[in-house]
Design a protein around this motif. Structure first.
Motif, PDB file in Angstrom:
ATOM      1  N   GLY A  69      -8.221  51.178 -12.602  1.00  0.00           N
ATOM      2  CA  GLY A  69      -8.294  52.466 -13.277  1.00  0.00           C
ATOM      3  C   GLY A  69      -7.090  52.719 -14.177  1.00  0.00           C
ATOM      4  N   ARG A  70      -5.897  52.378 -13.700  1.00  0.00           N
ATOM      5  CA  ARG A  70      -4.691  52.588 -14.519  1.00  0.00           C
ATOM      6  C   ARG A  70      -4.707  51.726 -15.775  1.00  0.00           C
ATOM      7  N   ARG A  71      -5.134  50.498 -15.649  1.00  0.00           N
ATOM      8  CA  ARG A  71      -5.150  49.607 -16.805  1.00  0.00           C
ATOM      9  C   ARG A  71      -6.209  50.020 -17.826  1.00  0.00           C
ATOM     10  N   ILE A  72      -7.349  50.435 -17.361  1.00  0.00           N
ATOM     11  CA  ILE A  72      -8.391  50.870 -18.297  1.00  0.00           C
ATOM     12  C   ILE A  72      -7.957  52.140 -19.018  1.00  0.00           C
ATOM     13  N   ALA A  73      -7.353  53.078 -18.289  1.00  0.00           N
ATOM     14  CA  ALA A  73      -6.894  54.317 -18.924  1.00  0.00           C
ATOM     15  C   ALA A  73      -5.819  54.018 -19.963  1.00  0.00           C
ATOM     16  N   ALA A  74      -4.848  53.146 -19.625  1.00  0.00           N
ATOM     17  CA  ALA A  74      -3.795  52.803 -20.572  1.00  0.00           C
ATOM     18  C   ALA A  74      -4.356  52.053 -21.771  1.00  0.00           C
ATOM     19  N   MET A  75      -5.326  51.196 -21.533  1.00  0.00           N
ATOM     20  CA  MET A  75      -5.940  50.451 -22.633  1.00  0.00           C
ATOM     21  C   MET A  75      -6.598  51.387 -23.637  1.00  0.00           C
ATOM     22  N   ARG A  76      -7.245  52.423 -23.148  1.00  0.00           N
ATOM     23  CA  ARG A  76      -7.928  53.352 -24.051  1.00  0.00           C
ATOM     24  C   ARG A  76      -6.929  54.203 -24.848  1.00  0.00           C
ATOM     25  N   VAL A  77      -5.787  54.512 -24.246  1.00  0.00           N
ATOM     26  CA  VAL A  77      -4.751  55.214 -25.001  1.00  0.00           C
ATOM     27  C   VAL A  77      -4.178  54.279 -26.071  1.00  0.00           C
ATOM     28  N   LEU A  78      -3.933  53.037 -25.692  1.00  0.00           N
ATOM     29  CA  LEU A  78      -3.396  52.053 -26.638  1.00  0.00           C
ATOM     30  C   LEU A  78      -4.374  51.791 -27.778  1.00  0.00           C
ATOM     31  N   ARG A  79      -5.662  51.874 -27.483  1.00  0.00           N
ATOM     32  CA  ARG A  79      -6.669  51.703 -28.536  1.00  0.00           C
ATOM     33  C   ARG A  79      -6.537  52.810 -29.584  1.00  0.00           C
ATOM     34  N   ARG A  80      -6.273  54.018 -29.150  1.00  0.00           N
ATOM     35  CA  ARG A  80      -6.132  55.135 -30.081  1.00  0.00           C
ATOM     36  C   ARG A  80      -4.809  55.087 -30.827  1.00  0.00           C
ATOM     37  N   PHE A  81      -3.766  54.636 -30.152  1.00  0.00           N
ATOM     38  CA  PHE A  81      -2.426  54.630 -30.742  1.00  0.00           C
ATOM     39  C   PHE A  81      -1.799  53.248 -30.549  1.00  0.00           C
ATOM     40  N   PRO A  82      -2.110  52.299 -31.422  1.00  0.00           N
ATOM     41  CA  PRO A  82      -1.576  50.937 -31.275  1.00  0.00           C
ATOM     42  C   PRO A  82      -0.052  50.896 -31.238  1.00  0.00           C
ATOM     43  N   GLY A  83       0.610  51.902 -31.823  1.00  0.00           N
ATOM     44  CA  GLY A  83       2.062  51.924 -31.819  1.00  0.00           C
ATOM     45  C   GLY A  83       2.673  52.069 -30.440  1.00  0.00           C
ATOM     46  N   LEU A  84       1.879  52.386 -29.423  1.00  0.00           N
ATOM     47  CA  LEU A  84       2.401  52.518 -28.064  1.00  0.00           C
ATOM     48  C   LEU A  84       2.703  51.168 -27.423  1.00  0.00           C
ATOM     49  N   THR A  97       2.325  56.878 -17.170  1.00  0.00           N
ATOM     50  CA  THR A  97       2.816  57.929 -18.068  1.00  0.00           C
ATOM     51  C   THR A  97       2.074  57.906 -19.401  1.00  0.00           C
ATOM     52  N   ALA A  98       1.646  56.729 -19.839  1.00  0.00           N
ATOM     53  CA  ALA A  98       0.857  56.664 -21.074  1.00  0.00           C
ATOM     54  C   ALA A  98      -0.457  57.404 -20.901  1.00  0.00           C
ATOM     55  N   LEU A 105      -1.477  63.616 -27.178  1.00  0.00           N
ATOM     56  CA  LEU A 105      -1.050  62.737 -28.265  1.00  0.00           C
ATOM     57  C   LEU A 105      -1.927  62.924 -29.495  1.00  0.00           C
ATOM     58  N   THR A 106      -1.288  62.967 -30.647  1.00  0.00           N
ATOM     59  CA  THR A 106      -1.995  62.994 -31.932  1.00  0.00           C
ATOM     60  C   THR A 106      -1.300  62.016 -32.871  1.00  0.00           C
ATOM     61  N   GLU A 107      -1.943  61.763 -33.996  1.00  0.00           N
ATOM     62  CA  GLU A 107      -1.334  60.867 -34.973  1.00  0.00           C
ATOM     63  C   GLU A 107      -0.003  61.417 -35.488  1.00  0.00           C
ATOM     64  N   GLY A 108       0.140  62.729 -35.475  1.00  0.00           N
ATOM     65  CA  GLY A 108       1.346  63.328 -36.007  1.00  0.00           C
ATOM     66  C   GLY A 108       2.486  63.487 -35.023  1.00  0.00           C
ATOM     67  N   ASN A 109       2.175  63.436 -33.696  1.00  0.00           N
ATOM     68  CA  ASN A 109       3.251  63.740 -32.742  1.00  0.00           C
ATOM     69  C   ASN A 109       3.531  62.632 -31.740  1.00  0.00           C
ATOM     70  N   TRP A 110       2.789  61.529 -31.794  1.00  0.00           N
ATOM     71  CA  TRP A 110       2.919  60.548 -30.717  1.00  0.00           C
ATOM     72  C   TRP A 110       4.319  59.939 -30.646  1.00  0.00           C
ATOM     73  N   GLU A 111       4.952  59.706 -31.792  1.00  0.00           N
ATOM     74  CA  GLU A 111       6.292  59.116 -31.765  1.00  0.00           C
ATOM     75  C   GLU A 111       7.299  60.087 -31.145  1.00  0.00           C
ATOM     76  N   GLU A 112       7.186  61.368 -31.484  1.00  0.00           N
ATOM     77  CA  GLU A 112       8.087  62.357 -30.906  1.00  0.00           C
ATOM     78  C   GLU A 112       7.895  62.467 -29.401  1.00  0.00           C
ATOM     79  N   LEU A 113       6.622  62.490 -28.967  1.00  0.00           N
ATOM     80  CA  LEU A 113       6.361  62.640 -27.537  1.00  0.00           C
ATOM     81  C   LEU A 113       6.776  61.403 -26.753  1.00  0.00           C
ATOM     82  N   VAL A 114       6.638  60.233 -27.357  1.00  0.00           N
ATOM     83  CA  VAL A 114       7.125  59.019 -26.683  1.00  0.00           C
ATOM     84  C   VAL A 114       8.625  59.123 -26.458  1.00  0.00           C
ATOM     85  N   GLY A 115       9.341  59.642 -27.460  1.00  0.00           N
ATOM     86  CA  GLY A 115      10.778  59.828 -27.290  1.00  0.00           C
ATOM     87  C   GLY A 115      11.104  60.809 -26.190  1.00  0.00           C
ATOM     88  N   ARG A 116      10.339  61.878 -26.080  1.00  0.00           N
ATOM     89  CA  ARG A 116      10.610  62.883 -25.063  1.00  0.00           C
ATOM     90  C   ARG A 116      10.225  62.407 -23.660  1.00  0.00           C
TER      91      ARG A 116
END
Length: 405
Positions: A69-84, A97-98, A105-116
């Motif tokens: 379950g954890r890997r599938i959930a993380a994979m789907r987040v990574l699919r939306r935001f390859p920069g992760l 945490t991902a 997460l959005t295209e405009g805030n994902w980098e900021e939220l990763v930092g936080r």
């Protein structure tokens, strides 16, 4: 050269080696997610004979349920935001945490939220998400809790409101009291209560959040579920209606009767249960003139029952290497030769398929791109009999309208 044995390393070398291995593990983990994404998008798990990606991860890769379950959930987040990928590689984010960050997460805030969220624990990340996406606080109020004093020898300690314990054999279960309300504890009586101290302790320490069904012994199960006031009222009414048959109001016996009635009703509809009265319903003759391609031909109940019996109530799809899916979830009747191509509703031309493999069959026949258009509702101009090889909505209602069998 082979790695040095861990016991031969001094503490400093061991620390560096562990950090190095953790980095390798994270890198491998991200590569796994990237490959899993492609595997999922190709629906290769269905080709391999599994009803879902999760089932494939558990059965084929032998991951635990939680790990899958954890890997599938993380994979789907990574699919939306390859920069992760990079934060996952260097440890700023973990699989958990991902997934926790995903809703905000959005295209405009994902980098900021990763930092936080960098290097935060799951709990800390949940707090961050709650600050960005507050949820309404529970209403203040009072509710009755189990009494702390010891219960008499004949009674177990009270169970949290709305939670009941039922054994799998339908015996030794608590009787429903008509006077009980939705906030009054229901008690478990007799030896079954003593056989389930773990469940009772959990019930006293915190209210149940989800239904659980756990084995007590080889033939007995403990069912714990939270019910609302409406269902409680229905159970009380069922107890009154069955008072002559279930004289002691045994909850297990009441649930058994309700389940049997539901199986009888829905089993007949799906062909899993033989009717109590035989009807003169015959299957379409093999030599009867074929219907116009795409014309829906009724499937007689006798045919449904025969197919269900032959396939054992399980998905009959087999992978190229011969592995049968065998799923019992979301079963549908699938025309091996699709109706759109002139297939008949006969026993030999029908099989049970789970929804995933019914959909996959349609893709094999008509092409995935075409079926994707029907799923998305994009191809509304196509004739209603040209697009699907499925029977009971394998591709959704739009695919049915587009030519399901």
């Amino acid at each position: 050269m082979p790695d040095a044995a861990p016991a031969s390393l001094d503490t400093v070398a061991l620390l560096h080696r562990l950090a190095e291995l953790a980095g390798h593990e994270r890198h491998t983990q991200v590569e796994f997610l990237l490959h899993l994404d492609v595997f999922d998008q190709r629906r290769a798990w269905a080709e391999a004979g599994y009803p879902s990606l999760w089932e494939w991860c558990v059965r084929a890769l032998h991951l635990s349920e939680g790990a899958a379950g954890r890997r599938i959930a993380a994979m789907r987040v990574l699919r939306r935001f390859p920069g992760l990928a990079e934060p996952l590689r260097d440890g700023r984010l973990s699989l958990s945490t991902a997934a926790v960050l995903s809703p905000v997460l959005t295209e405009g805030n994902w980098e900021e939220l990763v930092g936080r969220a960098a290097y935060k624990t799951k709990v800390e990340t949940e707090q961050l998400v709650a600050s960005l996406q507050p949820r309404p606080a529970p209403r203040e109020g009072l509710r009755r809790l189990p009494r702390p004093e010891k219960a008499p020898a004949t009674l177990a300690k009270p169970i949290e409101a709305g939670c009941v314990e039922v054994d799998g054999a339908g015996e030794r279960a608590p009787a429903l009291r008509p006077e009980a309300t939705s906030v009054e504890p229901l008690t478990l009586e007799g030896s079954a209560a003593q056989a389930c101290p773990r469940e009772l302790h959990a019930a006293q320490s915190a209210p149940a959040r989800r239904a659980t069904l756990e084995p007590v012994d080889a033939d007995t199960y403990s069912l714990r579920v939270t019910v609302d006031a409406e269902l409680k009222k229905d159970l009380d009414q069922l107890k009154s209606l069955l008072a002559h048959k279930v004289r002691n109001g045994d909850l297990g016996a009441l649930l058994r009767e309700a389940v049997k009635c539901a199986l009888e009703k829905h089993g007949k509809r799906r062909g899993a249960v033989e009717p109590s009265r035989k009807r003169n319903i015959t299957a379409p003759a093999e030599n009867a003139p074929p219907p116009t391609p795409g014309e829906r031909e009724p499937i007689p109940a006798a045919v449904r029952r025969e197919v269900w019996k032959r396939d054992g109530g399980r998905c009959a799809w087999c992978s190229p290497d011969g592995r049968r899916c065998g799923s019992t979830w979301m079963l549908e009747l699938d025309h091996i030769e699709p109706v759109a191509l002139g297939g008949r509703s006969t026993v030999d031309n029908l099989r049970l398929c789970c929804r995933s493999h019914n959909s996959l069959h349609a893709e094999h026949v008509f092409g995935r791109e075409r079926m994707d258009r029907f799923r998305k509702g994009a191809d509304r101009s196509a004739p209603p009999t040209a697009a699907s090889g499925s029977t009971s909505g394998a591709c959704g209602t739009r695919a049915q309208a587009a030519g399901s069998t």
